[in-house]
Design an enzyme around this catalytic site. Structure first.
Site, PDB file in Angstrom:
ATOM      1  N   TYR A  33       0.842  -1.214   0.000  1.00 21.73           N
ATOM      2  CA  TYR A  33       0.000   0.000   0.000  1.00 21.73           C
ATOM      3  C   TYR A  33       0.875   1.260   0.000  1.00 21.73           C
ATOM      4  O   TYR A  33       1.098   1.868   1.050  1.00 21.73           O
ATOM      5  CB  TYR A  33      -0.901   0.021   1.231  1.00 21.73           C
ATOM      6  CG  TYR A  33      -1.836  -1.159   1.361  1.00 21.73           C
ATOM      7  CD1 TYR A  33      -2.797  -1.447   0.384  1.00 21.73           C
ATOM      8  CD2 TYR A  33      -1.789  -1.978   2.487  1.00 21.73           C
ATOM      9  CE1 TYR A  33      -3.650  -2.526   0.523  1.00 21.73           C
ATOM     10  CE2 TYR A  33      -2.645  -3.055   2.635  1.00 21.73           C
ATOM     11  CZ  TYR A  33      -3.576  -3.326   1.650  1.00 21.73           C
ATOM     12  OH  TYR A  33      -4.426  -4.381   1.797  1.00 21.73           O
ATOM     13  N   TRP A  37      -3.957   6.314   2.688  1.00 22.40           N
ATOM     14  CA  TRP A  37      -5.336   5.817   2.848  1.00 22.40           C
ATOM     15  C   TRP A  37      -6.040   6.635   3.923  1.00 22.40           C
ATOM     16  O   TRP A  37      -5.431   7.015   4.930  1.00 22.40           O
ATOM     17  CB  TRP A  37      -5.328   4.337   3.245  1.00 22.40           C
ATOM     18  CG  TRP A  37      -5.498   3.409   2.079  1.00 22.40           C
ATOM     19  CD1 TRP A  37      -6.638   2.750   1.725  1.00 22.40           C
ATOM     20  CD2 TRP A  37      -4.505   3.024   1.112  1.00 22.40           C
ATOM     21  NE1 TRP A  37      -6.415   1.996   0.594  1.00 22.40           N
ATOM     22  CE2 TRP A  37      -5.119   2.142   0.198  1.00 22.40           C
ATOM     23  CE3 TRP A  37      -3.165   3.351   0.919  1.00 22.40           C
ATOM     24  CZ2 TRP A  37      -4.437   1.584  -0.880  1.00 22.40           C
ATOM     25  CZ3 TRP A  37      -2.489   2.794  -0.151  1.00 22.40           C
ATOM     26  CH2 TRP A  37      -3.126   1.922  -1.044  1.00 22.40           C
ATOM     27  N   ASN A  38      -7.323   6.842   3.699  1.00 20.47           N
ATOM     28  CA  ASN A  38      -8.123   7.742   4.523  1.00 20.47           C
ATOM     29  C   ASN A  38      -8.189   7.343   6.005  1.00 20.47           C
ATOM     30  O   ASN A  38      -7.659   8.051   6.871  1.00 20.47           O
ATOM     31  CB  ASN A  38      -9.519   7.791   3.876  1.00 20.47           C
ATOM     32  CG  ASN A  38     -10.475   8.751   4.520  1.00 20.47           C
ATOM     33  OD1 ASN A  38     -10.449   8.936   5.727  1.00 20.47           O
ATOM     34  ND2 ASN A  38     -11.341   9.359   3.735  1.00 20.47           N
ATOM     35  N   TYR A  85       0.808  -1.050  -7.077  1.00 15.92           N
ATOM     36  CA  TYR A  85      -0.552  -1.181  -6.550  1.00 15.92           C
ATOM     37  C   TYR A  85      -1.562  -1.160  -7.681  1.00 15.92           C
ATOM     38  O   TYR A  85      -1.446  -0.386  -8.628  1.00 15.92           O
ATOM     39  CB  TYR A  85      -0.852  -0.034  -5.577  1.00 15.92           C
ATOM     40  CG  TYR A  85      -2.256  -0.077  -5.027  1.00 15.92           C
ATOM     41  CD1 TYR A  85      -2.568  -0.894  -3.940  1.00 15.92           C
ATOM     42  CD2 TYR A  85      -3.279   0.683  -5.600  1.00 15.92           C
ATOM     43  CE1 TYR A  85      -3.856  -0.953  -3.440  1.00 15.92           C
ATOM     44  CE2 TYR A  85      -4.578   0.623  -5.097  1.00 15.92           C
ATOM     45  CZ  TYR A  85      -4.860  -0.194  -4.024  1.00 15.92           C
ATOM     46  OH  TYR A  85      -6.134  -0.248  -3.531  1.00 15.92           O
ATOM     47  N   ASP A 167     -12.873  -4.861   3.390  1.00 14.79           N
ATOM     48  CA  ASP A 167     -13.021  -5.108   1.953  1.00 14.79           C
ATOM     49  C   ASP A 167     -13.798  -6.347   1.522  1.00 14.79           C
ATOM     50  O   ASP A 167     -14.716  -6.252   0.733  1.00 14.79           O
ATOM     51  CB  ASP A 167     -11.628  -5.175   1.306  1.00 14.79           C
ATOM     52  CG  ASP A 167     -10.842  -3.884   1.474  1.00 14.79           C
ATOM     53  OD1 ASP A 167     -11.205  -3.066   2.341  1.00 14.79           O
ATOM     54  OD2 ASP A 167      -9.860  -3.686   0.735  1.00 14.79           O
ATOM     55  N   ARG A 200      -5.896 -13.261   0.744  1.00 16.79           N
ATOM     56  CA  ARG A 200      -6.453 -12.113   0.016  1.00 16.79           C
ATOM     57  C   ARG A 200      -7.800 -12.494  -0.616  1.00 16.79           C
ATOM     58  O   ARG A 200      -8.138 -13.670  -0.694  1.00 16.79           O
ATOM     59  CB  ARG A 200      -5.478 -11.673  -1.095  1.00 16.79           C
ATOM     60  CG  ARG A 200      -4.114 -11.212  -0.614  1.00 16.79           C
ATOM     61  CD  ARG A 200      -4.132  -9.870   0.066  1.00 16.79           C
ATOM     62  NE  ARG A 200      -4.752  -8.828  -0.726  1.00 16.79           N
ATOM     63  CZ  ARG A 200      -4.877  -7.558  -0.315  1.00 16.79           C
ATOM     64  NH1 ARG A 200      -4.422  -7.183   0.860  1.00 16.79           N
ATOM     65  NH2 ARG A 200      -5.473  -6.657  -1.073  1.00 16.79           N
ATOM     66  N   GLU A 396      -0.432  -6.646   9.445  1.00 15.39           N
ATOM     67  CA  GLU A 396      -1.665  -5.998   8.992  1.00 15.39           C
ATOM     68  C   GLU A 396      -2.869  -6.555   9.750  1.00 15.39           C
ATOM     69  O   GLU A 396      -3.739  -5.829  10.196  1.00 15.39           O
ATOM     70  CB  GLU A 396      -1.818  -6.228   7.479  1.00 15.39           C
ATOM     71  CG  GLU A 396      -2.996  -5.491   6.858  1.00 15.39           C
ATOM     72  CD  GLU A 396      -3.084  -5.721   5.344  1.00 15.39           C
ATOM     73  OE1 GLU A 396      -2.322  -6.552   4.803  1.00 15.39           O
ATOM     74  OE2 GLU A 396      -3.930  -5.056   4.709  1.00 15.39           O
TER      75      GLU A 396
HETATM   76  C1  GLC Z   1      -7.195  -2.685   2.896  1.00 22.01           C
HETATM   77  C2  GLC Z   1      -8.113  -2.647   4.098  1.00 22.01           C
HETATM   78  C3  GLC Z   1      -8.539  -1.213   4.357  1.00 22.01           C
HETATM   79  C4  GLC Z   1      -7.307  -0.344   4.533  1.00 22.01           C
HETATM   80  C5  GLC Z   1      -6.307  -0.513   3.384  1.00 22.01           C
HETATM   81  C6  GLC Z   1      -4.972   0.138   3.662  1.00 22.01           C
HETATM   82  O1  GLC Z   1      -7.829  -2.253   1.737  1.00 22.01           O
HETATM   83  O2  GLC Z   1      -9.209  -3.477   3.942  1.00 22.01           O
HETATM   84  O3  GLC Z   1      -9.370  -1.130   5.486  1.00 22.01           O
HETATM   85  O4  GLC Z   1      -7.674   0.986   4.653  1.00 22.01           O
HETATM   86  O5  GLC Z   1      -6.073  -1.866   3.129  1.00 22.01           O
HETATM   87  O6  GLC Z   1      -4.419  -0.354   4.850  1.00 22.01           O
END
Ligand code: GLC
Length: 429
Positions: A33, A37-38, A85, A167, A200, A396
């Site tokens: 990632y 991310w929000n 990504y 997700d 995943r 994670e």
């Molecule tokens: C995945 C998780 C989500 C999170 C993102 C970054 O998409 O499901 O909740 O914000 O990863 O960590």
């Protein structure tokens, strides 16, 4: 027994936070990632403040700077190009000056603003920052009720499973099955080259995730159109509880700052949502469930999202105790809580992402809720589980049966939660 002594745990958490720090925002983890991310960022600020309060405020400022003109705060901000990504900025094609995704995520910002402000050491800085950021949270919340509750029911729908933050939860299976897959452009996933595919989501889910993205992109990301055009409209109790809590938290801040209009409007939104919330309670399952808005039926899936209403103190004391009992029961079936899906359900998969594993950020939100509902012992038990889990690394997420750390490693929000929990414990001692 926790994994490390608190001093070591805090030092390791600080290292992970600094490794993932990109200056004005923090990536969730390198590789898997590589952007902002929000809800990761907002929750990360809770940990960063114990190291540097200024840096914590910056994390939220950077996110808020990428708010859309209509009020939405997107789920990903693609600050720098990275082809590791998928789906990247070209797939979303939202036309924003700094590319962003076109969907949103759980609105924890309001809650975090209040916590940062009320517990700040630097009060002057905190007031300046909170006053400057409260408007972003307020317009985001107004956007939610306008764009995601066009009929004015009091509850908002998510239009894509990724908006939930959970997700690939079983919660979405039924509604997602109705999403077509025709016309999905060929694509190559990147997540499965960073992480074991058995941890995943499946391809069938991914195709539908992308179909939805293409559908919304085809509508020019016009939020006035997306809700009604989406075959996927789910009212998630966890998501709505977070929105209610954040609205009440910005109302409290607004009152402290003499912003009476903003505060009254936020209270009114939250009151309307509270009144509507009963619809999500299932007597049969003894917890809250998701509502499929397209069929107007509750979804038969017991997940940790159904415990999050505690975070907003929703429900009668009797229901709150019932939820605490349910959490205890789940914890009894696994060695570590809280599983993201009911361990007694045949669909429980202890290693697959949101279909079983435990996540420290969710533990934190649920435990905060238990404590505010007067269920302190239950809250402490969840915190203890979180600190025991880090024996499996700052992962994670974790297998709740074995405690094994899974998914991405050296994970930012896990580290942030550890910093927060360790400091909390020091304060209580
Ligand atoms: C995945 C998780 C989500 C999170 C993102 C970054 O998409 O499901 O909740 O914000 O990863 O960590």
């Amino acid at each position: 027994m926790t994994a490390f002594d608190d001093h070591t745990a805090f030092a390791r958490a600080a290292t992970v936070l600094s490794e993932n720090d990109r200056g004005s925002y923090t990536v969730p983890t390198k590789g898997l990632y590589p952007f902002q991310w929000n809800w990761d960022s907002c929750l990360t600020a809770l940990g960063q403040r114990h190291i540097d309060e200024g840096r914590a405020w910056t994390e939220i400022e950077t996110l808020a700077a990428h708010q859309w003109p209509d009020g939405m705060i997107p789920h990903i901000v693609f600050h720098v190009y990275d082809d590791g990504y998928f789906p990247g900025p070209d797939v979303w094609n939202t036309g924003r000056p700094t590319p962003t995704s076109g969907i949103t995520q759980p609105p924890v910002m309001g809650f975090v603003l209040r916590r940062l402000y009320e517990e700040a050491k630097d009060k002057v800085l905190a007031e300046e920052k909170a006053r400057a950021l409260i408007g972003a949270a307020d317009s985001w919340h107004r956007w939610f009720y306008a764009a995601r509750d066009p009929q004015g029911t009091g509850l908002v729908a998510i239009l894509h499973p990724w908006e939930s933050g959970r997700d690939n939860s079983v919660d979405w299976d039924e509604a997602l099955a109705r999403v077509p897959t025709d016309g999905v452009e060929p694509y190559q996933r990147r997540d499965t080259s960073h992480v074991d595919p058995s941890q995943r989501p499946h391809k069938a889910e991914y195709d539908r995730y992308l179909w939805l993205v293409q559908r919304f992109r085809g509508l020019g990301w016009d939020n006035a159109k997306l809700h009604d055009a989406s075959p996927f409209q789910v009212v998630d109790p966890g998501f709505n509880a977070i929105l209610i809590r954040s609205d009440e938290d910005i109302a409290a801040l607004g009152e402290a700052f003499g912003m009476t209009g903003l505060a009254a409007a936020a209270r009114a939104r939250a009151a309307k949502a509270r009144a509507a919330f009963d619809r999500l309670w299932s007597e049969e399952h003894g917890q809250y469930l998701c509502l499929d808005r397209t069929t107007d039926t509750l979804i038969e899936s017991r997940t940790v999202g159904g415990f999050l209403p505690l975070f907003a103190g929703l429900g009668t004391p009797e229901r709150q105790r019932a939820l605490a009992a349910r959490i205890a029961e789940w914890r009894g079936r696994t060695r570590f809580g809280i599983a993201s899906h009911d361990p007694a359900d045949p669909r429980f998969e202890p290693k697959r992402y949101w279909r079983g594993p435990a996540w420290l950020i969710v533990n934190y939100l649920v435990a905060d809720g238990l404590a505010r509902c007067g269920l302190a012992e239950a809250a402490d038990a969840v915190h203890e589980d979180s600190l025991r889990l880090i024996a499996g690394g700052f992962a994670e997420y974790y297998d709740p049966v074995t405690g094994e750390g899974l998914g991405g490693g050296n994970f930012t929000w896990t580290a942030a939660m550890v910093a927060e929990l360790v400091r909390k414990r020091a304060k209580a001692a």
